[in-house]
Design a protein around this motif. Structure first.
Motif, PDB file in Angstrom:
ATOM      1  N   ASP A   1      85.856 -20.415  -7.332  1.00 34.18           N
ATOM      2  CA  ASP A   1      84.316 -19.891  -7.421  1.00 34.18           C
ATOM      3  C   ASP A   1      84.293 -19.059  -5.959  1.00 34.18           C
ATOM      4  O   ASP A   1      84.875 -19.270  -4.938  1.00 34.18           O
ATOM      5  CB  ASP A   1      83.148 -21.193  -7.351  1.00 34.18           C
ATOM      6  N   VAL A   2      83.328 -17.955  -6.277  1.00 38.73           N
ATOM      7  CA  VAL A   2      83.365 -17.065  -4.843  1.00 38.73           C
ATOM      8  C   VAL A   2      81.866 -16.294  -5.013  1.00 38.73           C
ATOM      9  O   VAL A   2      81.099 -16.473  -5.876  1.00 38.73           O
ATOM     10  CB  VAL A   2      84.317 -15.675  -5.202  1.00 38.73           C
ATOM     11  N   SER A   3      81.910 -15.707  -3.639  1.00 36.61           N
ATOM     12  CA  SER A   3      80.329 -14.862  -3.501  1.00 36.61           C
ATOM     13  C   SER A   3      80.824 -13.530  -3.174  1.00 36.61           C
ATOM     14  O   SER A   3      82.115 -13.128  -2.969  1.00 36.61           O
ATOM     15  CB  SER A   3      79.527 -15.656  -2.710  1.00 36.61           C
ATOM     16  N   GLY A   4      79.782 -13.064  -2.429  1.00 38.98           N
ATOM     17  CA  GLY A   4      80.056 -11.330  -1.974  1.00 38.98           C
ATOM     18  C   GLY A   4      80.880 -11.348  -0.882  1.00 38.98           C
ATOM     19  O   GLY A   4      81.480 -10.673  -0.402  1.00 38.98           O
ATOM     20  N   TYR A   5      81.163 -12.892  -0.046  1.00 35.23           N
ATOM     21  CA  TYR A   5      82.267 -13.083   0.976  1.00 35.23           C
ATOM     22  C   TYR A   5      83.625 -12.857   0.620  1.00 35.23           C
ATOM     23  O   TYR A   5      84.376 -12.707   1.321  1.00 35.23           O
ATOM     24  CB  TYR A   5      81.847 -14.425   1.759  1.00 35.23           C
ATOM     25  N   GLU A   6      83.741 -12.973  -0.707  1.00 28.33           N
ATOM     26  CA  GLU A   6      85.208 -12.498  -1.207  1.00 28.33           C
ATOM     27  C   GLU A   6      85.095 -11.516  -2.227  1.00 28.33           C
ATOM     28  O   GLU A   6      85.489 -11.517  -3.283  1.00 28.33           O
ATOM     29  CB  GLU A   6      85.664 -13.898  -1.946  1.00 28.33           C
ATOM     30  N   SER A   7      84.472 -10.418  -2.049  1.00 29.17           N
ATOM     31  CA  SER A   7      84.042  -9.339  -2.990  1.00 29.17           C
ATOM     32  C   SER A   7      85.299  -8.761  -3.364  1.00 29.17           C
ATOM     33  O   SER A   7      85.225  -8.086  -4.581  1.00 29.17           O
ATOM     34  CB  SER A   7      83.250  -8.359  -2.290  1.00 29.17           C
ATOM     35  N   ASP A   8      86.649  -8.887  -2.474  1.00 30.66           N
ATOM     36  CA  ASP A   8      87.668  -8.160  -3.176  1.00 30.66           C
ATOM     37  C   ASP A   8      88.572  -9.250  -3.937  1.00 30.66           C
ATOM     38  O   ASP A   8      89.699  -8.894  -4.170  1.00 30.66           O
ATOM     39  CB  ASP A   8      88.377  -7.380  -2.125  1.00 30.66           C
ATOM     40  N   HIS A   9      88.152 -10.106  -4.281  1.00 32.20           N
ATOM     41  CA  HIS A   9      89.013 -11.286  -4.722  1.00 32.20           C
ATOM     42  C   HIS A   9      89.717 -10.720  -6.014  1.00 32.20           C
ATOM     43  O   HIS A   9      89.148 -10.178  -6.963  1.00 32.20           O
ATOM     44  CB  HIS A   9      88.235 -12.569  -5.121  1.00 32.20           C
ATOM     45  N   ASP A  10      91.221 -10.997  -6.030  1.00 25.44           N
ATOM     46  CA  ASP A  10      91.805 -10.456  -7.253  1.00 25.44           C
ATOM     47  C   ASP A  10      91.924 -11.603  -8.373  1.00 25.44           C
ATOM     48  O   ASP A  10      92.741 -12.253  -8.313  1.00 25.44           O
ATOM     49  CB  ASP A  10      93.197 -10.146  -6.713  1.00 25.44           C
ATOM     50  N   TRP A  11      90.987 -11.457  -9.244  1.00 27.09           N
ATOM     51  CA  TRP A  11      90.850 -12.251 -10.431  1.00 27.09           C
ATOM     52  C   TRP A  11      92.102 -12.353 -11.399  1.00 27.09           C
ATOM     53  O   TRP A  11      92.691 -13.089 -11.861  1.00 27.09           O
ATOM     54  CB  TRP A  11      89.677 -12.111 -11.263  1.00 27.09           C
ATOM     55  N   ASN A  12      92.848 -11.053 -11.422  1.00 26.95           N
ATOM     56  CA  ASN A  12      93.943 -10.655 -12.182  1.00 26.95           C
ATOM     57  C   ASN A  12      95.160 -11.402 -11.708  1.00 26.95           C
ATOM     58  O   ASN A  12      95.858 -11.992 -12.357  1.00 26.95           O
ATOM     59  CB  ASN A  12      94.062  -8.943 -12.134  1.00 26.95           C
ATOM     60  N   ALA A  13      95.101 -11.649 -10.390  1.00 28.30           N
ATOM     61  CA  ALA A  13      96.431 -12.251  -9.803  1.00 28.30           C
ATOM     62  C   ALA A  13      96.293 -13.921  -9.847  1.00 28.30           C
ATOM     63  O   ALA A  13      96.958 -14.716  -9.548  1.00 28.30           O
ATOM     64  CB  ALA A  13      96.611 -11.672  -8.295  1.00 28.30           C
ATOM     65  N   SER A  14      94.971 -14.335  -9.938  1.00 28.04           N
ATOM     66  CA  SER A  14      94.403 -15.568  -9.927  1.00 28.04           C
ATOM     67  C   SER A  14      94.828 -16.711 -11.205  1.00 28.04           C
ATOM     68  O   SER A  14      95.104 -16.074 -12.205  1.00 28.04           O
ATOM     69  CB  SER A  14      93.022 -15.607 -10.088  1.00 28.04           C
ATOM     70  N   SER A  15      95.284 -17.885 -10.989  1.00 27.18           N
ATOM     71  CA  SER A  15      95.762 -18.611 -11.613  1.00 27.18           C
ATOM     72  C   SER A  15      94.675 -19.383 -12.442  1.00 27.18           C
ATOM     73  O   SER A  15      94.722 -20.397 -13.323  1.00 27.18           O
ATOM     74  CB  SER A  15      96.743 -19.580 -11.120  1.00 27.18           C
ATOM     75  N   ALA A  16      93.513 -19.102 -12.055  1.00 23.65           N
ATOM     76  CA  ALA A  16      92.274 -19.813 -12.392  1.00 23.65           C
ATOM     77  C   ALA A  16      92.125 -19.753 -13.901  1.00 23.65           C
ATOM     78  O   ALA A  16      92.281 -18.683 -14.535  1.00 23.65           O
ATOM     79  CB  ALA A  16      90.957 -19.494 -11.832  1.00 23.65           C
ATOM     80  N   GLU A  17      91.638 -20.833 -14.623  1.00 25.85           N
ATOM     81  CA  GLU A  17      91.177 -20.822 -16.014  1.00 25.85           C
ATOM     82  C   GLU A  17      89.851 -20.624 -15.985  1.00 25.85           C
ATOM     83  O   GLU A  17      89.257 -20.550 -17.187  1.00 25.85           O
ATOM     84  CB  GLU A  17      91.834 -22.066 -16.586  1.00 25.85           C
ATOM     85  N   PHE A  18      88.972 -20.825 -15.111  1.00 28.46           N
ATOM     86  CA  PHE A  18      87.573 -20.699 -14.983  1.00 28.46           C
ATOM     87  C   PHE A  18      87.135 -20.078 -13.578  1.00 28.46           C
ATOM     88  O   PHE A  18      87.671 -20.564 -12.561  1.00 28.46           O
ATOM     89  CB  PHE A  18      86.810 -21.806 -15.515  1.00 28.46           C
TER      90      PHE A  18
END
Length: 240
Positions: free
Chosen positions: A55-72
């Motif tokens: 889970d993220v907010s604006g403090y991780e505005s550039d979080h790379d979801w494409n590279a993430s292993s998260a399933e949600f």
């Protein structure tokens, strides 16, 4: 998740305040339970497969979801009566592209009108294209000086209102101690537990909850979570 999340039992206050703008964690964790088709159980991580999420907010505005292993992925949308998280739209769109379970959360302030806050949240979330399985979440971690009964009533009203407007049973997020104090009577809402210092999934539900849905087990280097539900079961808790 929104303003400061402070867990005094697991992180020094000064360290937590560096992440101001994230969710205020006033307790050691949160638990999650669902009254709808959920088979979530509070069991040690090694005993059952767990679904990983972030889970993220604006403090991780550039979080790379494409590279993430998260399933949600669950992202901050709003706070209070008028705050809109600057990264919400980007995160929402990136999660859609990735195709994983996604959710939006609102950081609540019990000193305000719960219906007004809920309307603000829904106006922002509904402005974006929705899809089946989208999760809706109330993040409640501060009392704003209100009493236990008033905070509890506030949470009930917000959750009931959002459910009546959307047909979705919202998820409830809070710290374990906070939920144990202010969460009585909310067991009909899936509970997301933030409790650090324990193995993934090794947490028991607080207050009236019998099960948990998501366990947030660390915020290093980003908020990380596990669910005892499969992605398909998580989607069953979201929009029809």
């Amino acid at each position: 998740m929104s303003t400061h999340r402070i867990f005094s039992t697991t992180r020094p206050l000064t360290n937590r305040l560096r992440r101001a703008g994230r969710r205020l964690r006033t307790a050691a964790g949160v638990a999650a339970a669902a009254s709808v088709a959920v088979a979530a159980v509070a069991v040690p991580a090694h005993a059952t497969p767990l679904t990983y999420g972030q889970d993220v907010s604006g403090y991780e505005s550039d979080h790379d979801w494409n590279a993430s292993s998260a399933e949600f992925g669950i992202v901050k949308a709003t706070e209070g009566l008028d705050f809109l998280d600057s990264a919400f739209v980007r995160h929402w769109q990136e999660l859609d592209k990735k195709g994983i379970v996604r959710g939006a959360y609102h950081y609540g302030h019990p000193s305000n009108d719960p219906v007004a806050e809920a309307d603000h949240f829904l106006s922002v979330v509904n402005a974006q294209p929705a899809k089946p399985g989208d999760l809706l979440v109330l993040d409640l971690e501060t009392t704003d000086g209100e009493s236990v009964d008033d905070v509890n009533a506030w949470a009930k009203r917000w959750l009931e209102y959002v459910k009546s407007k959307t047909g979705v049973t919202p998820m409830f997020y809070s710290g374990w101690d906070f939920a144990d104090t202010y969460g009585h009577g909310l067991a009909g809402y899936p509970l997301w537990v933030a409790y650090y210092g324990r193995a993934k999934g090794d947490v028991t539900p607080p207050a009236d909850w019998k099960t948990w849905t998501i366990h947030q087990y660390t915020d290093t280097p980003i908020d990380q979570n596990v669910s005892a539900l499969t992605p398909q079961q998580l989607r069953a808790l979201g929009r029809p």
